[in-house]
Design a protein around this motif. Structure first.
Motif, PDB file in Angstrom:
ATOM      1  N   ARG A   1      34.455  20.448  31.673  1.00 12.72           N
ATOM      2  CA  ARG A   1      33.834  21.765  31.567  1.00 12.72           C
ATOM      3  C   ARG A   1      34.927  22.820  31.542  1.00 12.72           C
ATOM      4  O   ARG A   1      35.952  22.670  32.193  1.00 12.72           O
ATOM      5  CB  ARG A   1      32.917  22.041  32.765  1.00 12.72           C
ATOM      6  CG  ARG A   1      31.834  21.011  32.982  1.00 12.72           C
ATOM      7  CD  ARG A   1      30.685  21.236  32.019  1.00 12.72           C
ATOM      8  NE  ARG A   1      29.579  20.320  32.305  1.00 12.72           N
ATOM      9  CZ  ARG A   1      29.235  19.301  31.512  1.00 12.72           C
ATOM     10  NH1 ARG A   1      29.910  19.057  30.406  1.00 12.72           N
ATOM     11  NH2 ARG A   1      28.218  18.525  31.826  1.00 12.72           N
ATOM     12  N   ALA A   2      34.653  23.906  30.838  1.00 14.08           N
ATOM     13  CA  ALA A   2      35.603  25.024  30.800  1.00 14.08           C
ATOM     14  C   ALA A   2      34.909  26.287  31.272  1.00 14.08           C
ATOM     15  O   ALA A   2      33.737  26.523  30.977  1.00 14.08           O
ATOM     16  CB  ALA A   2      36.144  25.211  29.385  1.00 14.08           C
ATOM     17  N   TRP A   3      35.626  27.083  32.024  1.00 18.80           N
ATOM     18  CA  TRP A   3      35.081  28.328  32.561  1.00 18.80           C
ATOM     19  C   TRP A   3      36.105  29.456  32.392  1.00 18.80           C
ATOM     20  O   TRP A   3      37.291  29.227  32.451  1.00 18.80           O
ATOM     21  CB  TRP A   3      34.815  28.215  34.065  1.00 18.80           C
ATOM     22  CG  TRP A   3      33.954  27.077  34.528  1.00 18.80           C
ATOM     23  CD1 TRP A   3      34.330  25.792  34.744  1.00 18.80           C
ATOM     24  CD2 TRP A   3      32.559  27.145  34.869  1.00 18.80           C
ATOM     25  NE1 TRP A   3      33.276  25.044  35.199  1.00 18.80           N
ATOM     26  CE2 TRP A   3      32.165  25.850  35.296  1.00 18.80           C
ATOM     27  CE3 TRP A   3      31.608  28.174  34.873  1.00 18.80           C
ATOM     28  CZ2 TRP A   3      30.875  25.548  35.708  1.00 18.80           C
ATOM     29  CZ3 TRP A   3      30.319  27.884  35.291  1.00 18.80           C
ATOM     30  CH2 TRP A   3      29.955  26.575  35.695  1.00 18.80           C
ATOM     31  N   GLY A   4      35.599  30.636  32.263  1.00 18.68           N
ATOM     32  CA  GLY A   4      36.444  31.802  32.473  1.00 18.68           C
ATOM     33  C   GLY A   4      36.461  32.085  33.966  1.00 18.68           C
ATOM     34  O   GLY A   4      35.504  31.773  34.664  1.00 18.68           O
ATOM     35  N   ALA A   5      37.549  32.663  34.468  1.00 19.15           N
ATOM     36  CA  ALA A   5      37.659  32.882  35.910  1.00 19.15           C
ATOM     37  C   ALA A   5      38.175  34.283  36.204  1.00 19.15           C
ATOM     38  O   ALA A   5      39.049  34.799  35.505  1.00 19.15           O
ATOM     39  CB  ALA A   5      38.605  31.849  36.525  1.00 19.15           C
ATOM     40  N   ILE A   6      37.612  34.876  37.234  1.00 27.60           N
ATOM     41  CA  ILE A   6      38.162  36.136  37.733  1.00 27.60           C
ATOM     42  C   ILE A   6      37.935  36.181  39.234  1.00 27.60           C
ATOM     43  O   ILE A   6      36.857  35.801  39.711  1.00 27.60           O
ATOM     44  CB  ILE A   6      37.544  37.353  37.011  1.00 27.60           C
ATOM     45  CG1 ILE A   6      38.224  38.636  37.488  1.00 27.60           C
ATOM     46  CG2 ILE A   6      36.033  37.441  37.221  1.00 27.60           C
ATOM     47  CD1 ILE A   6      38.116  39.765  36.484  1.00 27.60           C
ATOM     48  N   GLY A   7      38.965  36.586  39.958  1.00 29.97           N
ATOM     49  CA  GLY A   7      38.814  36.554  41.411  1.00 29.97           C
ATOM     50  C   GLY A   7      39.890  37.324  42.148  1.00 29.97           C
ATOM     51  O   GLY A   7      40.779  37.936  41.556  1.00 29.97           O
ATOM     52  N   LEU A   8      39.759  37.266  43.441  1.00 35.35           N
ATOM     53  CA  LEU A   8      40.710  37.916  44.335  1.00 35.35           C
ATOM     54  C   LEU A   8      41.314  36.875  45.251  1.00 35.35           C
ATOM     55  O   LEU A   8      40.623  35.968  45.705  1.00 35.35           O
ATOM     56  CB  LEU A   8      39.998  38.961  45.210  1.00 35.35           C
ATOM     57  CG  LEU A   8      39.582  40.279  44.572  1.00 35.35           C
ATOM     58  CD1 LEU A   8      38.756  41.081  45.556  1.00 35.35           C
ATOM     59  CD2 LEU A   8      40.800  41.073  44.123  1.00 35.35           C
ATOM     60  N   GLN A   9      42.594  37.025  45.502  1.00 31.71           N
ATOM     61  CA  GLN A   9      43.234  36.126  46.453  1.00 31.71           C
ATOM     62  C   GLN A   9      44.203  36.931  47.310  1.00 31.71           C
ATOM     63  O   GLN A   9      44.919  37.787  46.812  1.00 31.71           O
ATOM     64  CB  GLN A   9      44.002  35.018  45.718  1.00 31.71           C
ATOM     65  CG  GLN A   9      44.752  34.100  46.686  1.00 31.71           C
ATOM     66  CD  GLN A   9      45.241  32.828  46.036  1.00 31.71           C
ATOM     67  OE1 GLN A   9      44.966  32.562  44.871  1.00 31.71           O
ATOM     68  NE2 GLN A   9      45.977  32.037  46.800  1.00 31.71           N
ATOM     69  N   GLY A  10      44.213  36.641  48.576  1.00 32.84           N
ATOM     70  CA  GLY A  10      45.153  37.354  49.431  1.00 32.84           C
ATOM     71  C   GLY A  10      44.906  37.127  50.893  1.00 32.84           C
ATOM     72  O   GLY A  10      44.293  36.142  51.304  1.00 32.84           O
ATOM     73  N   LEU A  11      45.396  38.077  51.646  1.00 35.72           N
ATOM     74  CA  LEU A  11      45.346  37.989  53.089  1.00 35.72           C
ATOM     75  C   LEU A  11      44.353  39.029  53.570  1.00 35.72           C
ATOM     76  O   LEU A  11      44.600  40.223  53.479  1.00 35.72           O
ATOM     77  CB  LEU A  11      46.735  38.287  53.643  1.00 35.72           C
ATOM     78  CG  LEU A  11      47.004  38.016  55.110  1.00 35.72           C
ATOM     79  CD1 LEU A  11      46.929  36.533  55.396  1.00 35.72           C
ATOM     80  CD2 LEU A  11      48.373  38.563  55.483  1.00 35.72           C
TER      81      LEU A  11
END
Ligand SMILES: [Cu+2]
Lengths: 649, 240
Positions: free
Chosen positions: B116-126
């Motif tokens: 499967r293929a997806w577009g991704a958008i997100g936040l990563q951090g502390l």
């Protein structure tokens, strides 16, 4: 004996170096191959090398051994640290620097007033010294005192390319001494400086193995109660900061050296009872603030950053990277005295001995408890100023432990000035929003009670500073940063920066010893430039410890405009430390006259250590044209952006 | 990912400072360096009453303070050798605040199951209080999906660290072929006790709890089931 080894032309110069090298390095845990032949006697009895004006300096790789580990460092003429150089005020010195490395090198003459093209900063002064080439520095020496020199290329300073610089005065010295020793302090590591930055970029706590734990939490609960401890943890956690953040790089990889010697070996300076001994302390460390004391002896501080000051008797002083302090001690008995130099974070120490003959050792005291940062270090003022009335204390002298500093009681002039500056501008501009979730009233902050604000705002300047802060139209042009906001490069802003010149520093105030404070420094001679500054340059010291990005006014070097000064103008630099770490800020080529309340006798410095949450100012006369470096002297802060070019034209 | 090498696209154009005539164009400080790091957060064997499996979860990045190329990969290999739960992402990472980065790019589910293929958008951090957090949305013609992960380090001592961790996956539509249910599809939670005898290499032991939530009866439920429930684990956390 040694001379024959070297070509005739350079023999005079070389012999001096070998003497110096032997004094500093032979038999040390960190020792260069070439100096190993020198005898132990020459080492312990060597004082300063003879003064000279012509030098040949070979920059080269040098094998180093610390403990069982073998490594390569960078030194000069077989010596690491590089040899002590001694000049005479009034001479024109000529220094040929030959680069035997496989990379560019450079030598910066730290604190020396010279033409900009001789300053030794690649890109600003010259193109650097390419591998295999020689560069000749030539300039007149117009000052005297204790300085040092170091590489301004890559990580070479961390790797050992630093040495002491002593300049004899043209006139009689202000203070006489029977013996004269350089005490060069540094932090050695076998790690690659580039790896250190990279590790810190990944994890700002990489070298901190003194973080608070479940154990310290339980301990705090027993001591302060559950709620206070929980509140304290929440307050720090809510900022994603830790009070244990003292040094970015610690004794976990550093061995702290005195004159190139590890604590296991120690350095020895000989004396006869009753003699006056001048010790020229130089902090050549890349990342370490040191606290210096000699248990059993009072040190008279007589010079700071090469400039004579009125003697200040102290038991202890803090020395930030790149600063120098000269002290005079006079032991009257023949017992050995330990020169004990702890890193600020107490993860290690450097050590030496003053003794009447070699082989004697003084007792080594236990290290002090490591300091913890407080809300004052977060720029949130002292507890006293946090009172609900919002009014700072009206008696500026209250809380100062003046009795222990009789010698340094401010003269009537500065006391008068104090009266004009009770109202801390910062108080009115306080931004409480950053303090949400914190109950200041109930928080227990060890050491807090000692951190009284000392409203020595210094000269009448503070009125103008207030105007600058409150943004009212001032007559003079100002270089003001745009409104700073937290962001990628700004982890925190100090809502209430304090004048902390009257504090000795975290871990020192209230330790029961007389500790040197910046307010104690009073120059022997008045300023040469009595003009009022025509404008102010306000610089916030900013950074993000999580991302390990540092800068001024929220910008790294590469993102910022240079600071432009007009030749001949006099400006006031106002520094506001928005971070919770010390930053020793160094201006090349020009003097920084610290506004510490001593009026016309404010001390000249080349490196000013700015405490966390502190606001201070100094005056600069832009009397030498050229491109100058302006930076934090913590190597990895400079390297990651805390640097500006100053253009004087 | 041209942006990775390009100049910082902050509001201020970078290198205004070049207006200064630097000798031979040499910058006295190089504060725009590229750094490379990889973190293998989970590299572990899991044992439960019903068998064992091997699991890894790691990420790597290279780039500057503002712009990075970010790779993430995780997966599980059962005792039968089948590779499940494979999730691989290539993201452009942009630092946007004190502690958080915005990430966008592509996620590929590649393992023994259908790709499967997806577009991704997100936040990563502390997050505040030192919580490590990631929140990512995925989208494709099959609907949307979401993932929340979080972990926290509890310092028993400065080298002995207890880390609670959790990962939650959500899907707007079920995907029978991949054993994915609608809504909260699966949870993977762990409690790991690691010893950092070196910052970069830390062995650990712990327990995990994982469960797939299937809203439809009749899902194939073989290899995926292995490792469900409570597991005893041991592994090594490392980075460079
Ligand atoms: Cu310097």
């Amino acid at each position: 004996m040694v001379e024959s080894v070297f070509p005739k032309r350079t023999s005079i110069v070389r012999r001096r170096f070998v003497t110096g090298a032997a004094a500093l390095s032979c038999g040390a845990a960190v020792f260069p191959a070439l100096a190993r032949k020198a005898t132990i006697e020459s080492m312990v009895s060597a004082e300063l090398p003879e003064a000279a004006s012509s030098f040949l300096l070979n920059v080269e790789k040098i094998p180093v051994r610390v403990g069982k580990q073998h490594a390569k460092g960078v030194g000069i003429n077989g010596s690491l640290p590089a040899p002590t150089l001694r000049w005479r005020e009034g001479d024109t010195v000529e220094l040929q620097v030959r680069n035997h490395l496989h990379e560019d090198t450079s030598i910066h003459w730290h604190g020396i007033r010279l033409p900009a093209d001789m300053d030794g900063v690649p890109g600003l002064s010259f193109a650097g010294i390419p591998a295999g080439e020689t560069f000749t520095y030539r300039f007149p020496v117009r000052q005297n005192g204790t300085y040092w020199y170091h590489s301004h290329s890559g990580g070479q300073e961390q790797a050992g390319l630093y040495g002491a610089l002593v300049i004899d005065p043209a006139d009689k010295p202000a203070y006489t001494a029977d013996r004269d020793y350089v005490v060069l302090l540094s932090d050695w590591t076998n790690a690659d400086p580039m790896d250190i930055v990279s590790n810190l970029k990944f994890d700002g706590d990489y070298y901190n193995f003194r973080q608070r734990t479940v154990g310290t939490f339980l301990h705090d609960i027993r001591k302060d109660g559950l709620m206070a401890s929980v509140r304290d943890r929440l307050a720090w956690g809510g900022m994603n900061m830790a009070p244990t953040d003292i040094s970015d790089v610690s004794g976990i990889i550093y061995t702290y050296l005195m004159n190139g010697r590890s604590p296991a070996k120690g350095w020895v300076g000989l004396f006869r009872p009753g003699e006056r001994i001048r010790l020229r302390f130089i902090n050549a460390a890349s990342m370490t603030l040191f606290d210096v004391r000699i248990p059993g002896l009072t040190m008279q501080v007589v010079a700071s950053d090469g400039n004579d000051v009125e003697p200040v008797p102290v038991d202890e002083f803090r020395i930030a990277p790149a600063e120098t302090y000269d002290v005079i001690v006079q032991p009257t008995t023949d017992e050995p005295y330990t020169i004990f130099v702890q890193s600020e974070d107490r993860t290690g120490y450097a050590r030496g001995t003053l003794a009447t003959h070699d082989g004697l050792l003084g007792p080594i005291p236990p290290m002090d408890p490591r300091p913890l940062r407080t809300m004052a270090d977060m720029g949130m003022g002292s507890m006293k100023n946090m009172s609900m009335t919002g009014e700072p204390k009206s008696d500026p002298m209250a809380g100062m432990d003046m009795p222990s500093h009789e010698k340094t009681t401010p003269d009537s002039q500065s006391v008068e000035q104090d009266k004009t500056v009770h109202h801390h501008a910062a108080m009115h501009d306080m931004d409480m929003s950053n303090m949400a979730g914190m109950d200041m009233g109930n928080m227990d902050m060890p050491g807090m009670s000692m951190h009284h604000s000392m409203p020595h705002e210094g000269s009448s300047s503070s009125i103008k500073e207030q105007r600058a802060v409150s943004g009212s139209p001032a007559a003079m042009p100002e270089t003001q940063p745009a409104k700073l906001k937290t962001g990628v490069e700004v982890q925190s802003l100090a809502p209430q920066p304090q004048n902390r010149l009257g504090e000795a520093g975290d871990g020192l105030d209230g330790n029961g010893r007389r500790c040197l404070r910046y307010t104690d420094l009073r120059a022997l001679k008045p300023w040469t430039d009595p003009r009022e500054p025509s404008r102010e340059i306000v610089l916030h010291l900013t950074g993000n410890m999580e991302r390990f990005i540092w800068g001024f006014n929220g910008k790294k070097f590469s993102e910022a405009e240079p600071i432009r000064l007009m030749l001949g103008e006099r400006v006031r630099f106002v520094l506001i430390n928005d971070t919770m770490m010390e930053h020793p800020i160094h201006l090349h080529g020009l003097w920084s006259e610290l506004e510490n309340g001593q009026g016309a006798f404010q001390p000249y410095k080349h490196t000013v250590n700015v405490k966390p949450g502190e606001r201070l100012s100094y005056l600069v006369s832009a009397d030498t044209p050229g491109l100058w470096a302006y930076h934090c002297h913590l190597l990895y802060h400079m390297d990651t952006g805390m640097f500006r070019t100053v253009v004087v034209s | 990912m041209a942006a990775v090498h390009g100049p910082s696209s902050k509001a201020e154009p970078m290198n205004k400072a070049t207006a200064v005539p630097y000798v031979n164009g040499i910058m006295p400080v190089m504060d725009q360096r590229i750094y490379v790091h990889a973190l293998l957060d989970q590299f572990e064997a899991r044992y439960s009453g019903s068998g064992g499996q091997f699991r890894y979860d790691g990420q790597a990045w290279f780039g500057s303070d503002y712009n990075k190329l970010w790779l993430k990969s995780e997966g599980t290999v059962g005792t039968n050798g089948s590779f499940g739960d494979g999730d691989h992402e290539v993201l452009y990472d942009r630092s946007i605040s004190r502690y958080f980065d915005l990430q966008s790019g592509v996620r590929l589910d590649i393992d023994h199951g259908p790709t499967r293929a997806w577009g991704a958008i997100g936040l990563q951090g502390l997050a505040l209080y030192f919580f490590d957090a990631e929140a990512t949305f995925y989208f494709s013609d099959r609907g949307v999906a979401g993932r929340l992960t979080g972990s926290y380090d509890i310092f028993i001592t400065n080298r002995l660290i207890l880390q609670p961790q959790t990962e939650l996956n959500f899907y707007s539509n079920s995907d029978g072929a991949r054993g994915v249910g609608r809504g909260l599809s699966d949870i993977d939670a762990g409690l790991r006790l690691r010893y950092e005898w070196h910052r970069k290499i830390a062995p650990y032991v712990g327990i995990t709890y994982s469960k797939m939530f299937h809203d439809n009866v009749g899902f194939r439920d073989n290899s995926d089931a292995v490792g469900s429930g409570t597991n005893f684990i041991f592994g090594i956390r490392s980075w460079f």
